[in-house]
Design a protein around this motif. Sequence first.
Motif, PDB file in Angstrom:
ATOM      1  N   GLN A   5      -2.789   4.010   6.910  1.00 55.69           N
ATOM      2  CA  GLN A   5      -3.945   4.752   6.400  1.00 55.69           C
ATOM      3  C   GLN A   5      -4.161   4.466   4.916  1.00 55.69           C
ATOM      4  O   GLN A   5      -5.309   4.350   4.454  1.00 55.69           O
ATOM      5  CB  GLN A   5      -3.737   6.256   6.630  1.00 55.69           C
ATOM      6  CG  GLN A   5      -4.843   7.153   6.117  1.00 55.69           C
ATOM      7  CD  GLN A   5      -6.120   7.078   6.921  1.00 55.69           C
ATOM      8  OE1 GLN A   5      -6.645   6.002   7.189  1.00 55.69           O
ATOM      9  NE2 GLN A   5      -6.641   8.237   7.330  1.00 55.69           N
ATOM     10  N   CYS A   6      -3.081   4.341   4.158  1.00 52.98           N
ATOM     11  CA  CYS A   6      -3.204   3.993   2.737  1.00 52.98           C
ATOM     12  C   CYS A   6      -3.875   2.633   2.577  1.00 52.98           C
ATOM     13  O   CYS A   6      -4.763   2.455   1.726  1.00 52.98           O
ATOM     14  CB  CYS A   6      -1.839   3.970   2.069  1.00 52.98           C
ATOM     15  SG  CYS A   6      -1.053   5.595   1.927  1.00 52.98           S
TER      16      CYS A   6
ATOM     17  N   LEU B 296       0.397   4.207  -2.951  1.00 55.04           N
ATOM     18  CA  LEU B 296      -0.098   5.547  -2.657  1.00 55.04           C
ATOM     19  C   LEU B 296       0.990   6.418  -2.039  1.00 55.04           C
ATOM     20  O   LEU B 296       0.718   7.268  -1.196  1.00 55.04           O
ATOM     21  CB  LEU B 296      -1.301   5.459  -1.693  1.00 55.04           C
ATOM     22  CG  LEU B 296      -2.539   4.746  -2.242  1.00 55.04           C
ATOM     23  CD1 LEU B 296      -3.634   4.679  -1.187  1.00 55.04           C
ATOM     24  CD2 LEU B 296      -3.074   5.461  -3.470  1.00 55.04           C
ATOM     25  N   SER B 297       2.209   6.228  -2.476  1.00 51.04           N
ATOM     26  CA  SER B 297       3.332   6.908  -1.829  1.00 51.04           C
ATOM     27  C   SER B 297       3.262   8.420  -1.966  1.00 51.04           C
ATOM     28  O   SER B 297       3.784   9.153  -1.128  1.00 51.04           O
ATOM     29  CB  SER B 297       4.659   6.391  -2.428  1.00 51.04           C
ATOM     30  OG  SER B 297       4.670   6.607  -3.835  1.00 51.04           O
TER      31      SER B 297
ATOM     32  N   ALA C  97       0.821  -1.211   0.000  1.00 48.98           N
ATOM     33  CA  ALA C  97       0.000   0.000   0.000  1.00 48.98           C
ATOM     34  C   ALA C  97       0.852   1.256   0.000  1.00 48.98           C
ATOM     35  O   ALA C  97       0.548   2.242  -0.670  1.00 48.98           O
ATOM     36  CB  ALA C  97      -0.921   0.003   1.218  1.00 48.98           C
ATOM     37  N   GLU C  98       1.983   1.217   0.740  1.00 47.14           N
ATOM     38  CA  GLU C  98       2.790   2.427   0.850  1.00 47.14           C
ATOM     39  C   GLU C  98       3.448   2.786  -0.476  1.00 47.14           C
ATOM     40  O   GLU C  98       3.718   3.952  -0.746  1.00 47.14           O
ATOM     41  CB  GLU C  98       3.847   2.283   1.956  1.00 47.14           C
ATOM     42  CG  GLU C  98       4.836   1.146   1.742  1.00 47.14           C
ATOM     43  CD  GLU C  98       4.360  -0.157   2.355  1.00 47.14           C
ATOM     44  OE1 GLU C  98       5.213  -0.977   2.718  1.00 47.14           O
ATOM     45  OE2 GLU C  98       3.132  -0.343   2.475  1.00 47.14           O
TER      46      GLU C  98
ATOM     47  N   CYS D 125      -6.816   9.985  -3.186  1.00 42.01           N
ATOM     48  CA  CYS D 125      -5.586  10.580  -2.677  1.00 42.01           C
ATOM     49  C   CYS D 125      -4.907  11.503  -3.677  1.00 42.01           C
ATOM     50  O   CYS D 125      -3.867  12.074  -3.382  1.00 42.01           O
ATOM     51  CB  CYS D 125      -4.616   9.481  -2.251  1.00 42.01           C
ATOM     52  SG  CYS D 125      -5.178   8.600  -0.779  1.00 42.01           S
TER      53      CYS D 125
ATOM     54  N   SER E 119       0.746  10.329  -1.613  1.00 46.16           N
ATOM     55  CA  SER E 119      -0.282  10.955  -0.785  1.00 46.16           C
ATOM     56  C   SER E 119       0.289  11.585   0.475  1.00 46.16           C
ATOM     57  O   SER E 119      -0.301  12.503   1.037  1.00 46.16           O
ATOM     58  CB  SER E 119      -1.347   9.927  -0.390  1.00 46.16           C
ATOM     59  OG  SER E 119      -0.806   8.984   0.536  1.00 46.16           O
TER      60      SER E 119
END
Length: 536
Positions: free
Chosen positions: A431-432, A422-423, A418-419, A448, A425
């Motif tokens: 949270q991602c 959506l890095s 996830a990180e 995002c 954001s």
Amino acid sequence: MEWTKGWREQIWSQLDRQWDVIVIGGGITGAGILRQCALSGLKAILLEADDFASGTSSRSSKLVHGGMRYLKNAQVRVTLESVSEREYLLRQGRGLVNRLGFLYTCLPDDSMPGWVFGAGLVVYDLMARQWSHRSYDAEDMRLLCPSVSVEGLRGGFRFFDANTDDARLVLRLIREATGVGNVLALNYARVGRLLKTKTGAVCGVVVQDTSGGADRAAELRGKVVINATGAWVDCLRSEALSGTRRGIGQKPSLRPLRGSHFVLPFERLPLTRAITFLHPKDGRPVFAIPWEGATLFGTTDVDHTSELVTDPTMSAEEAEYLLTGLQKVFPAAELTLRDVMATYSGIRPVVNTGKADPSRESREHVIWDENGLLTVSGGKLTTFRIMAREALRAVRRHLGHIPFDPDVPVLEPLPAQAEVFLSDSGLPASQCLRLMGRYGAEAAARLCAGPALDPIPGTPYVWAELRQAARREGVVHLDDLLLRRVRLGLLTPNGGRELLPHIRSLVQPELGWDDERWKAEEKSYLELWSRAYRFG
């Protein structure tokens, strides 16, 4: 398809086609069936009289659990299926279905000895093919959870289940189903009556627009009509069986049971694990769980003898029952009804076998094929996938061969990291992952991409989630937004009244409401919240 501006008109213009499957009911059962229809390449539509997940499926205990307590009632099949599905959903629903640690407290006056519960946990873990429980003495229990301050504590056990946001699980299933082929879903579309052939077999429905935006109706015809309306299934069954020799009074029917919950501010009962214990009044298991930045406590299990409504309310007796349990195990917290931030109640669809104790009724699901109407009801949030698959197997005689690949995941897979996904954001990885779990990978990326990623105070949400819901998630009324798309109506004081001016600035342009419409929606929402979500 996207639930963006004009989406309702687009769907209404397509209703007159011939459907393979018409699903009535937009809760977890209907959503699960629609998703399986999409995966099997069927032409299907889901019709919901109110909002998606507006009934029981937004009012559950938020647990994806194996049904440990059902072992006591010898409901082994339910427990075995539930444990298996819990593990499946934990793998498939990352960010939406999350493992949750439980502590079971052994109290002096318990009706069941602690060793019996411990033996049940052995069976529970064996069913899940894991060994995760352990026992603790009283001193260790107090260290693990200082909030448990009851005198005479005898120790306890640790085990694991899972929790979720039930409404978001329903919405994600529906969104991913409608992104495939000839599959549609429409909320605020009430089935007024069933269509029948000359021989009396159900062959379609008449649907009415209940959104308030248009006065229209349509006839839909399908090879199969599935009744997945939860506690309301007997209403359609009665119509399907009218004119036959055997009416609903001669057939098994449902026993609506109400389960009610308190929502407490986290600071009044700060828990990092769920706490479960036997209620001192009747020995039923109750639980306090950390959820979305607050603490839930429930649940009751009583016959719902009044009218079946979407927004049932907690009785004074239920409130007293819940408060007694809280004060027994958490006396140092000195909790009163004034601490309750919100309440909610749901009506469980349970098959009526005539047992005196509602809690002893079976939680197994049932499928009835009656005069061309297939009814699917009972069961639990956790076992929705099993119910959906069995429903499709039951309609094969109407549809012929249905492609069925057991290895196709019920939820679309998320990117592994996830990180990484959506890095840009700037949000924490946790949270991602939460956003992707709730909205799916593509929707989370869109969310995002813009501003308004500041957190909403006291909640796990960011402001952009409100705008995302208003723009793309089929919101028709303000309570759709604040009670189901996000849960501010449960998680903020006074149902979020103080936040409404800022919410308005974010979502009114997306919804396309003029000032008069906004004022009417706000008034209606606050009246609903005061009537059904505030005790006293």
